[in-house]
Enzyme design. Structure first.
Site, PDB file in Angstrom:
ATOM      1  N   HIS A 141       0.814  -1.207   0.000  1.00  0.00           N
ATOM      2  CA  HIS A 141       0.000   0.000   0.000  1.00  0.00           C
ATOM      3  C   HIS A 141       0.853   1.265   0.000  1.00  0.00           C
ATOM      4  O   HIS A 141       2.064   1.245   0.273  1.00  0.00           O
ATOM      5  CB  HIS A 141      -0.955   0.007   1.202  1.00  0.00           C
TER       6      HIS A 141
ATOM      7  N   CYS B 229       2.568  -4.968   7.017  1.00  0.00           N
ATOM      8  CA  CYS B 229       2.288  -4.734   5.607  1.00  0.00           C
ATOM      9  C   CYS B 229       3.460  -4.006   4.952  1.00  0.00           C
ATOM     10  O   CYS B 229       4.336  -3.461   5.620  1.00  0.00           O
ATOM     11  CB  CYS B 229       0.999  -3.945   5.433  1.00  0.00           C
TER      12      CYS B 229
END
Length: 543
Positions: free
Chosen positions: A435, A454
């Site tokens: 992301h 992440c």
């Protein structure tokens, strides 16, 4: 004689012996007198030994227990020779050579005098081949047992298929095709052999007796630095005793290959890497080869795939084995519950203008303590009930514990969103994805371990354009038109893309030196320990 040449000479002799050593017993079995007895004893021995392995038993039953190794036929001789030749290279591949004791097996082959001996040897050779094939194709370790952050399974091949190939294909080609065929594996193996040769002839010489050095310095420490950089291949031989421009350029090249800011100054971080011994680097290469075997997937890695080397802090798009896009990345923090796991999955879609749905662990560990004392805390996040309705902050949360807190938390799309403007989803049970991030300053750091697990991307828009290019005539215009709406929008990828999150502290370049990175999660240290326990040894002695 050079150690490699000695090993090759010994291997060639063993290969020749293996090809012909069973001739006497094979002729004995073929003799008219006692033929039925010998044949029955042979088949009975094979049937007994393969009984516990359904795949191998089925293979031999289907061929009426006919041998593939121990007859006097040219085919069996070729298979024996190919196997022993392959075993002689086990050490080159960083495998535990003593596990495949060729000399002991040759001795048993030479002493085989009857059908039962032949039957036992037949199965022993089959077991040895399958063990070696599995080790070379997909690794000697069970990845999931090394560290709980390694979410991989060794890609084992079907034993029956491996055996069938031996009977229908050139056995030499079969043996050669066992190892991973990637350019990376080939270059790692070449680097391993070169480094072993260097170590056997003195290594990289004296370590540099200084904590740091910089351009303009001179003296014995600079001479030691010059000699070490020369031995490593970064600097041409010279008699200079000064940290001159040539040495500065050599240090910059070294820094680039070790993930260090290339300022040409041999500061403490650079000096620590320069003084790391070649034996430690050799361990890293052997570990990297084992990791490549874990990624030796039968279906391949994908004609187009995303590759994220966690410890190199970069995400790449690979098309037809060529790098077509690369951006810097941030990975999970070193804390055990924040480390990014290693696994492979398939990217299905991207979400433009995403909401951030806060993981439960972050809610109860970080935000709930704040909400208990102040219901209005972390006001950029919405508290959401089980029906998806936003809960007002006029209530008290003081009575809730981590176990009883019934709400989720969500950050709507916007410029402050923790996921930035886009996220890339390859649905997995670890809740890991790629992301954007508003924290762009983190990408200037050398060690980028800041996330909760992440992977954050430095250039997420360009990454999105590259992913969309095969399905949109104007990928940038398409992306930006959705982005401007401010609405959370799912964009499926028409062709799903494999994603491989890897952890390679030693990796190659098509042209250039080996690259090394720090073992930030300590996983490679554990892998080397497991390899050593399994019998893998460094070949570092002089010959």
């Amino acid at each position: 004689m050079n150690g490699n040449l000695k090993r090759r000479a010994g291997a060639s002799i063993r290969t020749l012996l293996a090809a012909g050593v069973l001739m006497g017993s094979a002729q004995l079995v073929s003799a008219q007198d006692g033929f039925s007895f010998q044949l029955t004893a042979y088949k009975q021995a094979v049937a007994e030994r393969v009984g516990e392995d359904d795949d191998v038993a089925s293979f031999y039953r289907a061929r009426g227990f006919e041998p593939i190794w121990t007859s006097a036929s040219d085919e069996d001789r070729q298979r024996r020779a190919a196997l022993f030749d392959a075993l002689s290279m086990a050490g080159d591949h960083g495998l535990p050579a003593k596990r495949y004791d060729a000399d002991a097996l040759l001795a048993r082959m030479a002493s085989a005098t009857n059908g039962r001996d032949r039957g036992l040897l037949e199965v022993e050779l089959t077991d040895l081949f399958l063990s070696f094939a599995h080790d070379l194709q997909s690794g000697i370790l069970d990845p999931g047992k090394i560290d709980d952050g390694i979410k991989r399974k060794a890609p084992r091949r079907d034993p029956a298929e491996l055996l069938a190939r031996l009977t229908t294909e050139d056995p030499v080609a079969v043996m050669r095709g066992l190892a991973p065929t990637t350019a990376e594996y080939t270059r790692l193996m070449r680097a391993k052999l070169q480094l072993e040769h260097r170590i056997a002839h003195g290594g990289w010489g004296q370590v540099v007796p200084a904590g740091s050095l910089r351009p303009g310095d001179s003296g014995n420490a600079v001479v030691a630095l010059r000699n070490r950089l020369t031995a490593m291949g970064y600097l041409k031989s010279s008699l200079s005793g000064t940290y001159d421009s040539a040495m500065q350029m050599a240090v910059q090249s070294f820094q680039e290959d070790h993930g260090i800011e290339p300022d040409g100054v041999a500061g403490p971080t650079t000096m620590a890497q320069i003084n790391t011994g070649p034996e430690e680097r050799l361990k890293s290469i052997i570990v990297a080869m084992e990791r490549e075997r874990w990624l030796n997937l039968p279906e391949g890695r994908g004609k187009r795939h995303v590759l994220v080397n966690l410890v190199d802090y970069h995400a790449q798009i690979i098309d037809d084995d060529k790098l077509t896009f690369e951006t810097r990345s941030v990975i999970g923090h070193q804390d055990r519950d924040r480390r990014t796991p290693e696994f492979s999955d398939v990217m299905e879609r991207m979400v433009i203008n995403p909401s951030w749905y806060v993981p439960r662990s972050i809610i109860v560990n970080e935000y709930l303590p704040l909400l208990r004392s102040n219901p209005g805390a972390v006001g950029h996040l919405q508290v959401v009930d089980s029906r998806g309705q936003v809960v007002g902050r006029g209530r008290s949360f003081a009575g809730y514990s981590a176990r009883t807190f019934p709400f989720s938390m969500r950050q709507p799309p916007g410029p402050r969103n923790a996921l930035g403007s886009v996220k890339f989803l390859f649905p997995n049970k670890y809740n890991i994805y790629l992301h954007d991030t508003p924290s762009q300053h983190l990408f200037s750091q050398t060690v980028r371990t800041f996330s909760h697990g992440c992977i954050r991307l430095d250039d997420p828009h360009d990454f999105a354009y590259a992913l969309l290019a095969p399905q949109e005539n104007d990928p940038e215009g398409y992306f930006q038109s959705i982005l401007r709406t401010g609405q959370e929008t799912n964009v499926p990828l028409k062709t799903q893309i494999p994603v491989h999150l890897i952890y390679s502290t030693a990796f190659t370049q098509a042209k250039g030196q080996m690259n090394y990175r720090p073992d930030v999660y300590g996983r490679d240290t554990l892998i080397w320990q497991a390899l050593a326990n399994a019998g893998v040894a460094l070949r570092t002695g002089r010959s």
